[in-house]
Design an enzyme around this catalytic site. Structure first.
Site, PDB file in Angstrom:
ATOM      1  CD  GLU A   1       2.010   0.460   7.275  1.00 54.86           C
ATOM      2  OE1 GLU A   1       1.316   0.651   6.165  1.00 54.86           O
ATOM      3  OE2 GLU A   1       1.917  -0.388   7.900  1.00 54.86           O
ATOM      4  CG  ASP A   2      -1.311   1.656   3.388  1.00 54.96           C
ATOM      5  OD1 ASP A   2      -0.857   1.318   4.214  1.00 54.96           O
ATOM      6  OD2 ASP A   2      -1.834   0.976   2.670  1.00 54.96           O
TER       7      ASP A   2
ATOM      8  CB  THR B   1      -0.626  -3.550  10.333  1.00 50.58           C
ATOM      9  OG1 THR B   1      -1.689  -4.246  10.053  1.00 50.58           O
ATOM     10  CG2 THR B   1       0.330  -4.021   9.162  1.00 50.58           C
ATOM     11  CG  LEU B   2       3.013   1.248  13.452  1.00 55.13           C
ATOM     12  CD1 LEU B   2       3.950   1.425  12.218  1.00 55.13           C
ATOM     13  CD2 LEU B   2       2.148   2.493  14.124  1.00 55.13           C
TER      14      LEU B   2
ATOM     15  N   GLY C   1       0.805  -1.117   0.074  1.00 58.17           N
ATOM     16  CA  GLY C   1       0.334  -0.092  -0.012  1.00 58.17           C
ATOM     17  C   GLY C   1       0.857   1.359   0.021  1.00 58.17           C
TER      18      GLY C   1
ATOM     19  CG  ASP D   1      -8.250   0.523  10.598  1.00 57.40           C
ATOM     20  OD1 ASP D   1      -8.864   1.496  10.964  1.00 57.40           O
ATOM     21  OD2 ASP D   1      -8.832  -0.443  10.292  1.00 57.40           O
TER      22      ASP D   1
ATOM     23  CE  LYS E   1     -10.100   4.151   7.943  1.00 54.10           C
ATOM     24  NZ  LYS E   1     -10.431   2.899   7.668  1.00 54.10           N
TER      25      LYS E   1
END
Ligand code: IMP
Ligand code: MG
Length: 178
Positions: free
Chosen positions: A102-103, A110-111, A48, A106, A134
């Site tokens: 990162e894209d 993941t991060l 992404g 959320d 977000k």
């Protein structure tokens, strides 16, 4: 105008190209200032982030390097569930200043997983630059240092972000229409 269909869903323009580029330029200026003489390595998370990473990188004027990583997920045992490992990033990053690109952040799961694994390689520091964040979905404590846009909890597409692998190839950022 400004509406597209990707697979079974419809989207409309949410952040136009000019605004994206303006925000990336401002973010790059901050990084240029903060990382002057630090010789950082940017680590872009595929797939992404590839378009954002490219535009951000073109606006960096400091001495720096870029590398790419990707998360490979596979099912583990029942107790551990899905296991995520990082592929790529074969460079020695010991004592280097790292900026993860990162894209979108959320929930932050993941991060957190990426940070944990990069930390094992003993870098001097790790910061995060994300195109989209977000805040209302975020469940972690890790500070997000560089954010181009804070957005509500709606599904976003384009400029690298996908819906089932499609829709990455747009210059504007789109939001799903209700
Ligand atoms: P997290 O682990 O919940 O922070 O989710 C991060 C990943 O979920 C991103 O790297 C994206 O691949 C995906 N994702 C989260 N929100 C969106 C969205 O609005 N559009 C497209 N992909 C998203
Ligand atoms: Mg992604």
């Amino acid at each position: 105008m400004g509406k597209i269909k990707v697979l079974d869903k419809e989207f409309e323009v949410f952040i136009p190209e000019a605004k994206i580029q303006e925000s990336i330029k401002a973010l790059a200026d901050r990084i240029n200032n903060d990382y002057k003489d630090k010789d950082p390595i940017f680590v872009a998370v595929l797939n992404g982030a590839f378009i954002f990473a490219s535009d951000l990188f073109k606006n960096l004027t400091i001495d720096c390097q870029i590398s790419f990583t990707k998360i490979a997920s596979y099912s583990g045992t029942q107790s551990t569930g899905e296991i995520k490992t990082l592929i790529g990033l074969t460079e020695d990053i010991t004592n280097k200043h790292i900026v993860i690109i990162e894209d979108i952040v959320d929930t932050g799961h993941t991060l957190a997983s990426i940070m944990e694994q990069i930390n094992l390689k003993n870098p001097a520091s790790i910061k995060i630059a994300t195109l989209l964040f977000k805040p209302n979905a975020y469940k972690k404590q890790i500070p997000i240092d560089y954010v181009a846009f804070e957005i509500p909890n709606d599904f976003i597409l384009g400029y690298g972000l996908d819906y089932d692998g499609y829709g990455r190839n747009t210059k504007d950022i789109y939001v799903i229409t209700k």
